[in-house]
Design a protein around this motif. Structure first.
Motif, PDB file in Angstrom:
ATOM      1  N   VAL A  49     -14.587  -6.550  -4.737  1.00  0.00           N
ATOM      2  CA  VAL A  49     -14.559  -7.391  -3.539  1.00  0.00           C
ATOM      3  C   VAL A  49     -13.138  -7.401  -2.999  1.00  0.00           C
ATOM      4  O   VAL A  49     -12.196  -7.772  -3.697  1.00  0.00           O
ATOM      5  N   VAL A  50     -12.970  -6.980  -1.750  1.00  0.00           N
ATOM      6  CA  VAL A  50     -11.638  -6.941  -1.127  1.00  0.00           C
ATOM      7  C   VAL A  50     -11.567  -8.069  -0.106  1.00  0.00           C
ATOM      8  O   VAL A  50     -11.970  -7.929   1.046  1.00  0.00           O
ATOM      9  N   ASP A  51     -11.042  -9.229  -0.536  1.00  0.00           N
ATOM     10  CA  ASP A  51     -10.978 -10.393   0.342  1.00  0.00           C
ATOM     11  C   ASP A  51      -9.553 -10.881   0.579  1.00  0.00           C
ATOM     12  O   ASP A  51      -9.331 -12.007   1.001  1.00  0.00           O
ATOM     13  N   SER A  52      -8.567 -10.026   0.280  1.00  0.00           N
ATOM     14  CA  SER A  52      -7.170 -10.366   0.574  1.00  0.00           C
ATOM     15  C   SER A  52      -6.370  -9.067   0.663  1.00  0.00           C
ATOM     16  O   SER A  52      -6.765  -8.036   0.110  1.00  0.00           O
ATOM     17  N   PHE A  53      -5.238  -9.149   1.373  1.00  0.00           N
ATOM     18  CA  PHE A  53      -4.409  -7.957   1.517  1.00  0.00           C
ATOM     19  C   PHE A  53      -3.802  -7.551   0.175  1.00  0.00           C
ATOM     20  O   PHE A  53      -3.617  -6.362  -0.101  1.00  0.00           O
ATOM     21  N   GLY A  54      -3.498  -8.539  -0.669  1.00  0.00           N
ATOM     22  CA  GLY A  54      -2.950  -8.238  -1.992  1.00  0.00           C
ATOM     23  C   GLY A  54      -3.922  -7.417  -2.827  1.00  0.00           C
ATOM     24  O   GLY A  54      -3.531  -6.443  -3.482  1.00  0.00           O
ATOM     25  N   LYS A  55      -5.201  -7.824  -2.804  1.00  0.00           N
ATOM     26  CA  LYS A  55      -6.206  -7.055  -3.531  1.00  0.00           C
ATOM     27  C   LYS A  55      -6.345  -5.650  -2.962  1.00  0.00           C
ATOM     28  O   LYS A  55      -6.496  -4.676  -3.700  1.00  0.00           O
ATOM     29  N   LEU A  56      -6.304  -5.555  -1.639  1.00  0.00           N
ATOM     30  CA  LEU A  56      -6.420  -4.244  -1.004  1.00  0.00           C
ATOM     31  C   LEU A  56      -5.297  -3.323  -1.474  1.00  0.00           C
ATOM     32  O   LEU A  56      -5.543  -2.151  -1.817  1.00  0.00           O
ATOM     33  N   TYR A  62      -5.939  -2.345  -5.122  1.00  0.00           N
ATOM     34  CA  TYR A  62      -7.083  -1.438  -5.254  1.00  0.00           C
ATOM     35  C   TYR A  62      -6.781  -0.053  -4.684  1.00  0.00           C
ATOM     36  O   TYR A  62      -7.316   0.943  -5.181  1.00  0.00           O
ATOM     37  N   LEU A  63      -5.947   0.013  -3.636  1.00  0.00           N
ATOM     38  CA  LEU A  63      -5.581   1.319  -3.105  1.00  0.00           C
ATOM     39  C   LEU A  63      -4.822   2.144  -4.139  1.00  0.00           C
ATOM     40  O   LEU A  63      -4.908   3.375  -4.164  1.00  0.00           O
ATOM     41  N   ILE A  64      -4.097   1.449  -5.012  1.00  0.00           N
ATOM     42  CA  ILE A  64      -3.372   2.132  -6.087  1.00  0.00           C
ATOM     43  C   ILE A  64      -4.291   2.434  -7.259  1.00  0.00           C
ATOM     44  O   ILE A  64      -4.398   3.583  -7.709  1.00  0.00           O
ATOM     45  N   ASN A  67     -12.170   7.170  -1.190  1.00  0.00           N
ATOM     46  CA  ASN A  67     -12.109   5.838  -1.806  1.00  0.00           C
ATOM     47  C   ASN A  67     -11.412   4.826  -0.899  1.00  0.00           C
ATOM     48  O   ASN A  67     -11.864   3.683  -0.759  1.00  0.00           O
ATOM     49  N   ALA A  68     -10.299   5.255  -0.294  1.00  0.00           N
ATOM     50  CA  ALA A  68      -9.479   4.329   0.489  1.00  0.00           C
ATOM     51  C   ALA A  68     -10.191   3.839   1.737  1.00  0.00           C
ATOM     52  O   ALA A  68     -10.091   2.656   2.091  1.00  0.00           O
ATOM     53  N   ILE A  69     -10.914   4.722   2.419  1.00  0.00           N
ATOM     54  CA  ILE A  69     -11.620   4.320   3.631  1.00  0.00           C
ATOM     55  C   ILE A  69     -12.640   3.240   3.329  1.00  0.00           C
ATOM     56  O   ILE A  69     -12.799   2.268   4.086  1.00  0.00           O
ATOM     57  N   THR A  70     -13.337   3.371   2.207  1.00  0.00           N
ATOM     58  CA  THR A  70     -14.324   2.370   1.808  1.00  0.00           C
ATOM     59  C   THR A  70     -13.661   1.024   1.561  1.00  0.00           C
ATOM     60  O   THR A  70     -14.151  -0.027   2.002  1.00  0.00           O
ATOM     61  N   LEU A  71     -12.515   1.023   0.864  1.00  0.00           N
ATOM     62  CA  LEU A  71     -11.807  -0.228   0.570  1.00  0.00           C
ATOM     63  C   LEU A  71     -11.272  -0.877   1.847  1.00  0.00           C
ATOM     64  O   LEU A  71     -11.438  -2.088   2.054  1.00  0.00           O
ATOM     65  N   VAL A  72     -10.632  -0.088   2.693  1.00  0.00           N
ATOM     66  CA  VAL A  72     -10.058  -0.626   3.934  1.00  0.00           C
ATOM     67  C   VAL A  72     -11.165  -1.148   4.847  1.00  0.00           C
ATOM     68  O   VAL A  72     -11.032  -2.218   5.460  1.00  0.00           O
TER      69      VAL A  72
END
Length: 290
Positions: free
Chosen positions: A169-176, A179-181, A260-265
């Motif tokens: 679940v990506v609900d904050s910029f910090g998590k994003l 997760y990108l890493i 992977n990144a496009i899905t997260l963003v």
């Protein structure tokens, strides 16, 4: 007078991407790739078992419950499940799983005294056009094959199986950023190293089709969920073709990363717009978002 020497065109220069790739790489045989995959599989589940036993023991101590009792074990399992769904748990499990994809070739190198990393394609960076194409290729993968994956999940659910989706679940910029890493970049490097750099390269000693199908199938099964089974197979196919055609592991890594990144963003943008992390995104919305 000395004559100017003309650069000689080697035979491999005339054979095209695939034949040149096959001729130039060191002889990583099929059994080498098979041994490394089996070692990775064993290492991964051994480390997961150690994590689970260690986690259960720590939780039993913290909750002050008896692991031998049904009530105590239920409490431990519930707490451990919550941990695996948390950001820290997802990152820890990802690191454990991905580390085995580096450890397995390293162990094989140590045991056999044979540098299995030589010829993977680390030194060949790829040209600007190849790098630029990785993003549109990833967009095409998501827009083209996610509907197929969704249809497959729908058919599976008709049998009574209930797919609940991923726990990320990506609900904050910090998590994003995290997760990108840990969910996009590190898996892209480690998984491409094993599945394309080892399995596809070793499988190509039989034939390029065998290497492509084998690495893509094992890559899809490794993800372990119905929706990823179909989509990740096609991701594996495209990454394998990219790897064969460029000879560079970095181009397939970039393609994998962008997938992977496009899905997260996209998930984070949807959360910012709707305030929900449970909103399913149809294929056409994914295409517009991309």
């Amino acid at each position: 007078m000395a004559k100017n020497k003309q650069p000689q065109t080697t035979q491999t220069d005339k054979k095209g991407f695939l034949k040149s790739f096959k001729k130039n790489v060191p002889s990583l045989e099929f059994y080498d790739a098979g041994a490394m995959f089996i070692a990775q599989f064993v290492l991964q589940y051994l480390l997961q078992l150690v994590l689970m036993l260690l986690g259960y023991s720590i939780l039993a101590y913290r909750l002050d419950v008896n692991m031998a009792s049904t009530e105590g074990m239920d409490a431990i399992v519930n707490e451990f499940t919550l941990f695996t769904m948390s950001t820290r748990g997802i990152i820890l499990i990802t690191l454990i799983n991905e580390s085995t994809m580096i450890l397995s070739p390293l162990c094989y190198w140590k045991i056999k005294s044979y540098n299995v990393f030589k010829g993977v394609g680390f030194k060949r960076k790829g040209n600007g056009w190849q790098i630029a194409m990785t993003l549109p290729i990833s967009i095409g993968l998501l827009a083209g094959f996610m509907p197929v994956a969704s249809l497959f999940v729908y058919l599976v659910e008709l049998t009574g199986y209930n797919y609940t989706g991923a726990n990320i679940v990506v609900d904050s910029f910090g998590k994003l950023a995290l997760y990108l890493i840990f969910i996009a970049a590190i898996p892209a490097v480690c998984e491409e190293l094993l599945h394309r750099g080892m399995i596809a390269r070793g499988g190509s000693r039989i034939s390029f089709v065998a290497g492509l199908l084998l690495s893509s199938s094992l890559f899809a099964l490794m993800h372990g969920s119905p929706i990823q089974l179909v989509h990740q197979f096609f991701v594996g196919v495209v990454c394998c073709l990219v790897y064969y055609m460029t000879g560079s592991i970095w181009i397939s890594v970039l393609t994998h990363f962008f997938n992977n990144a496009i899905t997260l963003v996209s998930g984070y943008i949807i959360y910012l717009i709707t305030g929900s992390t449970d909103l399913a995104m149809p294929w056409w919305a994914m295409l517009i978002m991309c």
